[in-house]
Design a protein around this motif. Structure first.
Motif, PDB file in Angstrom:
ATOM      1  N   LEU A  67     -36.129 -10.229 -31.374  1.00 23.48           N
ATOM      2  CA  LEU A  67     -36.914 -11.350 -31.892  1.00 23.48           C
ATOM      3  C   LEU A  67     -38.342 -10.868 -32.107  1.00 23.48           C
ATOM      4  CD1 LEU A  67     -35.905 -14.093 -29.289  1.00 23.48           C
ATOM      5  CD2 LEU A  67     -34.920 -13.831 -31.567  1.00 23.48           C
ATOM      6  N   ASN A  68     -39.048 -11.503 -33.026  1.00 18.58           N
ATOM      7  CA  ASN A  68     -40.482 -11.316 -33.116  1.00 18.58           C
ATOM      8  C   ASN A  68     -41.117 -12.584 -33.662  1.00 18.58           C
ATOM      9  OD1 ASN A  68     -39.552 -10.231 -35.958  1.00 18.58           O
ATOM     10  ND2 ASN A  68     -41.739 -10.663 -36.161  1.00 18.58           N
ATOM     11  N   ILE A  69     -42.392 -12.777 -33.352  1.00 19.00           N
ATOM     12  CA  ILE A  69     -43.124 -13.943 -33.845  1.00 19.00           C
ATOM     13  C   ILE A  69     -43.778 -13.581 -35.175  1.00 19.00           C
ATOM     14  CG2 ILE A  69     -44.906 -15.661 -33.364  1.00 19.00           C
ATOM     15  CD1 ILE A  69     -42.560 -15.698 -31.404  1.00 19.00           C
ATOM     16  N   ALA A  70     -43.437 -14.309 -36.228  1.00 21.59           N
ATOM     17  CA  ALA A  70     -44.043 -14.055 -37.538  1.00 21.59           C
ATOM     18  C   ALA A  70     -45.410 -14.714 -37.653  1.00 21.59           C
ATOM     19  CB  ALA A  70     -43.139 -14.554 -38.657  1.00 21.59           C
ATOM     20  N   VAL A  97     -49.966  -8.522 -27.277  1.00 24.40           N
ATOM     21  CA  VAL A  97     -49.516  -9.165 -28.516  1.00 24.40           C
ATOM     22  C   VAL A  97     -48.374  -8.377 -29.153  1.00 24.40           C
ATOM     23  CG1 VAL A  97     -50.202  -9.813 -30.858  1.00 24.40           C
ATOM     24  CG2 VAL A  97     -51.721 -10.299 -28.936  1.00 24.40           C
ATOM     25  N   ALA A  98     -48.407  -7.047 -29.025  1.00 23.43           N
ATOM     26  CA  ALA A  98     -47.379  -6.203 -29.639  1.00 23.43           C
ATOM     27  C   ALA A  98     -45.993  -6.468 -29.066  1.00 23.43           C
ATOM     28  CB  ALA A  98     -47.741  -4.729 -29.459  1.00 23.43           C
ATOM     29  N   ARG A  99     -45.903  -7.094 -27.917  1.00 26.98           N
ATOM     30  CA  ARG A  99     -44.597  -7.406 -27.339  1.00 26.98           C
ATOM     31  C   ARG A  99     -43.837  -8.410 -28.201  1.00 26.98           C
ATOM     32  NH1 ARG A  99     -46.839  -8.566 -21.216  1.00 26.98           N
ATOM     33  NH2 ARG A  99     -47.606  -6.452 -20.778  1.00 26.98           N
ATOM     34  N   VAL A 100     -44.565  -9.290 -28.882  1.00 27.37           N
ATOM     35  CA  VAL A 100     -43.907 -10.298 -29.723  1.00 27.37           C
ATOM     36  C   VAL A 100     -44.274 -10.165 -31.196  1.00 27.37           C
ATOM     37  CG1 VAL A 100     -43.690 -11.971 -27.843  1.00 27.37           C
ATOM     38  CG2 VAL A 100     -45.730 -12.010 -29.296  1.00 27.37           C
ATOM     39  N   MET A 101     -45.332  -9.400 -31.486  1.00 21.75           N
ATOM     40  CA  MET A 101     -45.754  -9.146 -32.870  1.00 21.75           C
ATOM     41  C   MET A 101     -46.009  -7.647 -32.985  1.00 21.75           C
ATOM     42  SD  MET A 101     -48.325 -12.397 -33.504  1.00 21.75           S
ATOM     43  CE  MET A 101     -48.125 -12.442 -35.275  1.00 21.75           C
ATOM     44  N   PRO A 102     -44.940  -6.845 -33.106  1.00 22.09           N
ATOM     45  CA  PRO A 102     -45.084  -5.394 -32.976  1.00 22.09           C
ATOM     46  C   PRO A 102     -45.812  -4.692 -34.112  1.00 22.09           C
ATOM     47  CG  PRO A 102     -42.834  -5.981 -33.532  1.00 22.09           C
ATOM     48  CD  PRO A 102     -43.542  -7.258 -33.233  1.00 22.09           C
ATOM     49  N   ASP A 103     -45.856  -5.275 -35.292  1.00 22.86           N
ATOM     50  CA  ASP A 103     -46.463  -4.616 -36.449  1.00 22.86           C
ATOM     51  C   ASP A 103     -47.928  -5.024 -36.592  1.00 22.86           C
ATOM     52  OD1 ASP A 103     -44.070  -3.281 -37.295  1.00 22.86           O
ATOM     53  OD2 ASP A 103     -43.342  -5.225 -38.005  1.00 22.86           O
ATOM     54  N   GLU A 104     -48.817  -4.076 -36.323  1.00 27.27           N
ATOM     55  CA  GLU A 104     -50.248  -4.384 -36.363  1.00 27.27           C
ATOM     56  C   GLU A 104     -50.689  -4.812 -37.755  1.00 27.27           C
ATOM     57  OE1 GLU A 104     -54.612  -2.394 -35.342  1.00 27.27           O
ATOM     58  OE2 GLU A 104     -52.780  -1.203 -35.147  1.00 27.27           O
ATOM     59  N   ALA A 122     -59.951 -14.684 -33.696  1.00 23.26           N
ATOM     60  CA  ALA A 122     -58.669 -13.979 -33.669  1.00 23.26           C
ATOM     61  C   ALA A 122     -58.153 -13.804 -32.241  1.00 23.26           C
ATOM     62  CB  ALA A 122     -58.800 -12.621 -34.352  1.00 23.26           C
ATOM     63  N   SER A 123     -59.029 -13.474 -31.324  1.00 23.33           N
ATOM     64  CA  SER A 123     -58.599 -13.277 -29.943  1.00 23.33           C
ATOM     65  C   SER A 123     -58.001 -14.544 -29.359  1.00 23.33           C
ATOM     66  CB  SER A 123     -59.784 -12.815 -29.086  1.00 23.33           C
ATOM     67  OG  SER A 123     -59.402 -12.665 -27.738  1.00 23.33           O
ATOM     68  N   GLN A 124     -58.650 -15.675 -29.589  1.00 22.78           N
ATOM     69  CA  GLN A 124     -58.144 -16.952 -29.089  1.00 22.78           C
ATOM     70  C   GLN A 124     -56.814 -17.317 -29.765  1.00 22.78           C
ATOM     71  OE1 GLN A 124     -61.704 -19.028 -30.202  1.00 22.78           O
ATOM     72  NE2 GLN A 124     -62.289 -19.377 -28.077  1.00 22.78           N
ATOM     73  N   TYR A 125     -56.740 -17.059 -31.057  1.00 25.61           N
ATOM     74  CA  TYR A 125     -55.526 -17.392 -31.796  1.00 25.61           C
ATOM     75  C   TYR A 125     -54.324 -16.621 -31.258  1.00 25.61           C
ATOM     76  CZ  TYR A 125     -52.107 -17.341 -35.595  1.00 25.61           C
ATOM     77  OH  TYR A 125     -50.946 -17.413 -36.313  1.00 25.61           O
ATOM     78  N   PHE A 126     -54.463 -15.313 -31.110  1.00 22.93           N
ATOM     79  CA  PHE A 126     -53.331 -14.513 -30.651  1.00 22.93           C
ATOM     80  C   PHE A 126     -53.027 -14.757 -29.173  1.00 22.93           C
ATOM     81  CE2 PHE A 126     -54.463 -12.190 -34.543  1.00 22.93           C
ATOM     82  CZ  PHE A 126     -53.222 -12.188 -35.148  1.00 22.93           C
ATOM     83  N   ARG A 127     -54.022 -15.160 -28.406  1.00 24.97           N
ATOM     84  CA  ARG A 127     -53.748 -15.582 -27.032  1.00 24.97           C
ATOM     85  C   ARG A 127     -52.895 -16.845 -27.030  1.00 24.97           C
ATOM     86  NH1 ARG A 127     -58.778 -16.706 -25.186  1.00 24.97           N
ATOM     87  NH2 ARG A 127     -59.173 -14.453 -25.139  1.00 24.97           N
ATOM     88  N   THR A 128     -53.170 -17.744 -27.956  1.00 25.71           N
ATOM     89  CA  THR A 128     -52.366 -18.962 -28.086  1.00 25.71           C
ATOM     90  C   THR A 128     -50.929 -18.629 -28.477  1.00 25.71           C
ATOM     91  OG1 THR A 128     -54.324 -20.237 -28.728  1.00 25.71           O
ATOM     92  CG2 THR A 128     -52.179 -21.182 -29.272  1.00 25.71           C
ATOM     93  N   VAL A 129     -50.765 -17.696 -29.401  1.00 21.13           N
ATOM     94  CA  VAL A 129     -49.426 -17.261 -29.794  1.00 21.13           C
ATOM     95  C   VAL A 129     -48.648 -16.752 -28.582  1.00 21.13           C
ATOM     96  CG1 VAL A 129     -48.114 -15.572 -31.146  1.00 21.13           C
ATOM     97  CG2 VAL A 129     -50.093 -16.723 -32.165  1.00 21.13           C
ATOM     98  N   ILE A 130     -49.284 -15.916 -27.790  1.00 24.94           N
ATOM     99  CA  ILE A 130     -48.631 -15.366 -26.595  1.00 24.94           C
ATOM    100  C   ILE A 130     -48.261 -16.477 -25.623  1.00 24.94           C
ATOM    101  CG2 ILE A 130     -48.993 -13.954 -24.538  1.00 24.94           C
ATOM    102  CD1 ILE A 130     -48.375 -12.353 -27.031  1.00 24.94           C
ATOM    103  N   TYR A 132     -47.605 -19.638 -26.215  1.00 22.97           N
ATOM    104  CA  TYR A 132     -46.477 -20.405 -26.738  1.00 22.97           C
ATOM    105  C   TYR A 132     -45.181 -19.605 -26.642  1.00 22.97           C
ATOM    106  CZ  TYR A 132     -49.735 -23.838 -28.778  1.00 22.97           C
ATOM    107  OH  TYR A 132     -50.679 -24.808 -28.974  1.00 22.97           O
ATOM    108  N   ALA A 133     -45.254 -18.316 -26.978  1.00 23.95           N
ATOM    109  CA  ALA A 133     -44.063 -17.470 -26.945  1.00 23.95           C
ATOM    110  C   ALA A 133     -43.535 -17.311 -25.518  1.00 23.95           C
ATOM    111  CB  ALA A 133     -44.372 -16.102 -27.548  1.00 23.95           C
ATOM    112  N   GLU A 134     -44.430 -17.150 -24.560  1.00 18.20           N
ATOM    113  CA  GLU A 134     -43.999 -16.967 -23.171  1.00 18.20           C
ATOM    114  C   GLU A 134     -43.402 -18.236 -22.593  1.00 18.20           C
ATOM    115  OE1 GLU A 134     -47.419 -15.480 -21.125  1.00 18.20           O
ATOM    116  OE2 GLU A 134     -46.967 -13.381 -21.648  1.00 18.20           O
TER     117      GLU A 134
END
Length: 218
Positions: A67-70, A97-104, A122-130, A132-134
């Motif tokens: 799985l990965n988060i798009a 972030v690479a654990r769920v969004m591996p392609d930089e 960007a930092s806050q956004y990707f922290r939010t993604v993590i 939600y994913a976790e």
């Protein structure tokens, strides 16, 4: 990368400019309309890699992600969400972030496409993604090496049992057809601004038939 624009009748925000004094974590953005929620798109990596040869050489395919988060896409009336602000993350956060969004490169392109419509840097956004994913618990069938048939009602029920706060109308499924066989490619989950699940807007649709295939991981 495909991303979703959601339409609504909304009031407009004024130009928001943040100074660097005491606010160095933020980058100036223009928010023309408030965000009404978010949609997280979870890709079934084996299926996506099978169906899209252009993606087959990306890290998520080469390293066998199941799985990965798009992306976490804002629900907004804005038609233009591009930003020139940096998507750079600290080395530690980039690793997480690479654990769920591996392609930089995909991460950078995502932020460039939607960063202008989210009230975060960007930092806050990707922290939010993590976050939600976790929090999301995923049925074992989606990470199994076995390719198997699945009934859409059964998959939805598995998600609901694993995630008791998830309403039935907060999750949608997308499929693509290969050689006449529908294959699950995406799971979409809808959120309020505070991170709670909510009913998906009408623009977020399920296109999967009653039964489809879940492509096994490899």
């Amino acid at each position: 990368m495909i991303f979703f624009q959601y339409r609504a009748v909304l009031t407009r925000f004024a130009l928001l400019v943040l100074s660097s004094v005491g606010l160095s974590l933020f980058t100036s953005h223009v928010f023309a309309a408030p965000v009404q929620g978010y949609v997280m798109l979870v890709q079934m990596t084996p299926a996506v890699c099978l169906l899209d040869t252009q993606k087959s050489k990306k890290r998520k395919c080469l390293e066998g992600y199941s799985l990965n988060i798009a992306g976490l896409f804002p629900e907004t009336s804005e038609s233009e969400c591009k930003t020139a602000s940096s998507a750079a993350l600290s080395p530690l956060q980039a690793k997480v972030v690479a654990r769920v969004m591996p392609d930089e490169n995909a991460r950078v392109q995502l932020w460039s496409a939607i960063g202008g419509c989210v009230p975060m840097n960007a930092s806050q956004y990707f922290r939010t993604v993590i976050n939600y994913a976790e929090r999301l618990k995923v049925p074992a069938e989606l990470t199994s090496p076995e390719t198997r048939p699945m009934h859409i009602a059964n998959l939805r029920l598995r998600f609901l049992r694993l995630n008791p706060t998830l309403p039935v109308n907060a999750i949608k499924f997308n499929c693509s057809v290969s050689h006449g066989t529908p294959i699950l490619t995406e799971v979409k989950l809808c959120y309020k601004n505070n991170g709670q699940y909510k009913q998906c807007p009408a623009t977020v649709e399920t296109n999967c038939p009653v039964s489809f295939i879940i492509k096994g991981s490899y």
